[in-house]
Write a protein that holds these residues in place. Sequence first.
Motif, PDB file in Angstrom:
ATOM      1  N   THR A  10      19.530 -12.520   2.919  1.00 38.93           N
ATOM      2  CA  THR A  10      18.921 -13.312   1.855  1.00 38.93           C
ATOM      3  C   THR A  10      19.973 -13.719   0.839  1.00 38.93           C
ATOM      4  O   THR A  10      20.697 -12.871   0.317  1.00 38.93           O
ATOM      5  CB  THR A  10      17.806 -12.507   1.148  1.00 38.93           C
ATOM      6  OG1 THR A  10      16.843 -12.111   2.129  1.00 38.93           O
ATOM      7  CG2 THR A  10      17.124 -13.332   0.092  1.00 38.93           C
ATOM      8  N   LEU A  11      20.034 -15.026   0.577  1.00 38.74           N
ATOM      9  CA  LEU A  11      20.936 -15.543  -0.450  1.00 38.74           C
ATOM     10  C   LEU A  11      20.144 -15.664  -1.745  1.00 38.74           C
ATOM     11  O   LEU A  11      19.162 -16.406  -1.807  1.00 38.74           O
ATOM     12  CB  LEU A  11      21.489 -16.913  -0.047  1.00 38.74           C
ATOM     13  CG  LEU A  11      22.492 -17.510  -1.030  1.00 38.74           C
ATOM     14  CD1 LEU A  11      23.803 -16.725  -0.977  1.00 38.74           C
ATOM     15  CD2 LEU A  11      22.742 -18.966  -0.727  1.00 38.74           C
ATOM     16  N   PRO A  12      20.547 -14.924  -2.792  1.00 39.30           N
ATOM     17  CA  PRO A  12      19.796 -14.979  -4.046  1.00 39.30           C
ATOM     18  C   PRO A  12      19.975 -16.320  -4.766  1.00 39.30           C
ATOM     19  O   PRO A  12      20.865 -17.108  -4.430  1.00 39.30           O
ATOM     20  CB  PRO A  12      20.388 -13.831  -4.863  1.00 39.30           C
ATOM     21  CG  PRO A  12      21.717 -13.558  -4.277  1.00 39.30           C
ATOM     22  CD  PRO A  12      21.666 -13.999  -2.846  1.00 39.30           C
ATOM     23  N   PRO A  15      23.920 -16.467  -6.591  1.00 35.59           N
ATOM     24  CA  PRO A  15      24.769 -15.497  -5.892  1.00 35.59           C
ATOM     25  C   PRO A  15      26.073 -15.218  -6.654  1.00 35.59           C
ATOM     26  O   PRO A  15      26.735 -16.141  -7.125  1.00 35.59           O
ATOM     27  CB  PRO A  15      25.054 -16.161  -4.551  1.00 35.59           C
ATOM     28  CG  PRO A  15      24.866 -17.620  -4.786  1.00 35.59           C
ATOM     29  CD  PRO A  15      23.832 -17.735  -5.859  1.00 35.59           C
ATOM     30  N   THR A  16      26.395 -13.945  -6.770  1.00 35.29           N
ATOM     31  CA  THR A  16      27.656 -13.544  -7.395  1.00 35.29           C
ATOM     32  C   THR A  16      28.705 -13.347  -6.302  1.00 35.29           C
ATOM     33  O   THR A  16      28.381 -13.319  -5.115  1.00 35.29           O
ATOM     34  CB  THR A  16      27.477 -12.213  -8.155  1.00 35.29           C
ATOM     35  OG1 THR A  16      27.160 -11.190  -7.207  1.00 35.29           O
ATOM     36  CG2 THR A  16      26.386 -12.321  -9.211  1.00 35.29           C
ATOM     37  N   GLU A  18      30.117 -10.632  -5.667  1.00 35.97           N
ATOM     38  CA  GLU A  18      29.768  -9.372  -5.030  1.00 35.97           C
ATOM     39  C   GLU A  18      28.667  -9.573  -3.990  1.00 35.97           C
ATOM     40  O   GLU A  18      28.705  -8.968  -2.919  1.00 35.97           O
ATOM     41  CB  GLU A  18      29.334  -8.333  -6.071  1.00 35.97           C
ATOM     42  CG  GLU A  18      30.457  -7.865  -6.980  1.00 35.97           C
ATOM     43  CD  GLU A  18      30.783  -8.859  -8.114  1.00 35.97           C
ATOM     44  OE1 GLU A  18      29.945  -9.740  -8.440  1.00 35.97           O
ATOM     45  OE2 GLU A  18      31.896  -8.774  -8.651  1.00 35.97           O
ATOM     46  N   ASP A  19      27.683 -10.419  -4.321  1.00 35.34           N
ATOM     47  CA  ASP A  19      26.617 -10.725  -3.359  1.00 35.34           C
ATOM     48  C   ASP A  19      27.201 -11.336  -2.093  1.00 35.34           C
ATOM     49  O   ASP A  19      26.857 -10.935  -0.975  1.00 35.34           O
ATOM     50  CB  ASP A  19      25.599 -11.716  -3.936  1.00 35.34           C
ATOM     51  CG  ASP A  19      24.779 -11.165  -5.075  1.00 35.34           C
ATOM     52  OD1 ASP A  19      24.524  -9.944  -5.113  1.00 35.34           O
ATOM     53  OD2 ASP A  19      24.372 -11.983  -5.944  1.00 35.34           O
ATOM     54  N   ARG A  22      29.185  -8.839  -0.048  1.00 37.05           N
ATOM     55  CA  ARG A  22      28.285  -7.918   0.639  1.00 37.05           C
ATOM     56  C   ARG A  22      27.656  -8.591   1.855  1.00 37.05           C
ATOM     57  O   ARG A  22      27.600  -8.001   2.941  1.00 37.05           O
ATOM     58  CB  ARG A  22      27.209  -7.435  -0.332  1.00 37.05           C
ATOM     59  CG  ARG A  22      26.196  -6.496   0.273  1.00 37.05           C
ATOM     60  CD  ARG A  22      25.127  -6.075  -0.736  1.00 37.05           C
ATOM     61  NE  ARG A  22      24.568  -7.167  -1.525  1.00 37.05           N
ATOM     62  CZ  ARG A  22      23.665  -8.046  -1.075  1.00 37.05           C
ATOM     63  NH1 ARG A  22      23.226  -7.969   0.154  1.00 37.05           N
ATOM     64  NH2 ARG A  22      23.202  -8.997  -1.875  1.00 37.05           N
ATOM     65  N   LEU A  23      27.178  -9.825   1.693  1.00 35.40           N
ATOM     66  CA  LEU A  23      26.567 -10.551   2.813  1.00 35.40           C
ATOM     67  C   LEU A  23      27.574 -10.797   3.932  1.00 35.40           C
ATOM     68  O   LEU A  23      27.262 -10.618   5.111  1.00 35.40           O
ATOM     69  CB  LEU A  23      25.979 -11.877   2.327  1.00 35.40           C
ATOM     70  CG  LEU A  23      24.752 -11.764   1.422  1.00 35.40           C
ATOM     71  CD1 LEU A  23      24.423 -13.119   0.804  1.00 35.40           C
ATOM     72  CD2 LEU A  23      23.569 -11.213   2.182  1.00 35.40           C
ATOM     73  N   ALA A  51      28.820 -19.961  -1.530  1.00 35.50           N
ATOM     74  CA  ALA A  51      28.265 -18.832  -0.782  1.00 35.50           C
ATOM     75  C   ALA A  51      27.853 -19.259   0.624  1.00 35.50           C
ATOM     76  O   ALA A  51      28.174 -18.576   1.603  1.00 35.50           O
ATOM     77  CB  ALA A  51      27.073 -18.254  -1.534  1.00 35.50           C
TER      78      ALA A  51
END
Length: 92
Positions: A10-12, A15-16, A18-19, A22-23, A51
């Motif tokens: 899941t892409l918020p 996205p930061t 860090e996100d 992590r992905l 992202a």
Amino acid sequence: MDTSQPLVVTLPAAPTREDVARLCAGLAAAPPGEVRCLVDAEAHGLAAVDALARLVLTARRHGHRLTFDGAGPELTGLLRLTGLDEIIRRGG
């Protein structure tokens, strides 16, 4: 690990780094296969474009077939302006 079902990430909306890290690490660690990326409908801006581009590159490097669901009109429009709208239509 069950590879009969696609891996879902899941892409918020915002996205930061860090996100994204992590992905991408999750994609790199998973065995090659189908990956479905659920994009938050509120995701927009260059951070989301960056992202998505990073996810596509990571998926390709690790033998995944990546598809996207949920990109809203703002993000789709920005991807079109940057020439990256193919990643949403083709699914990475």
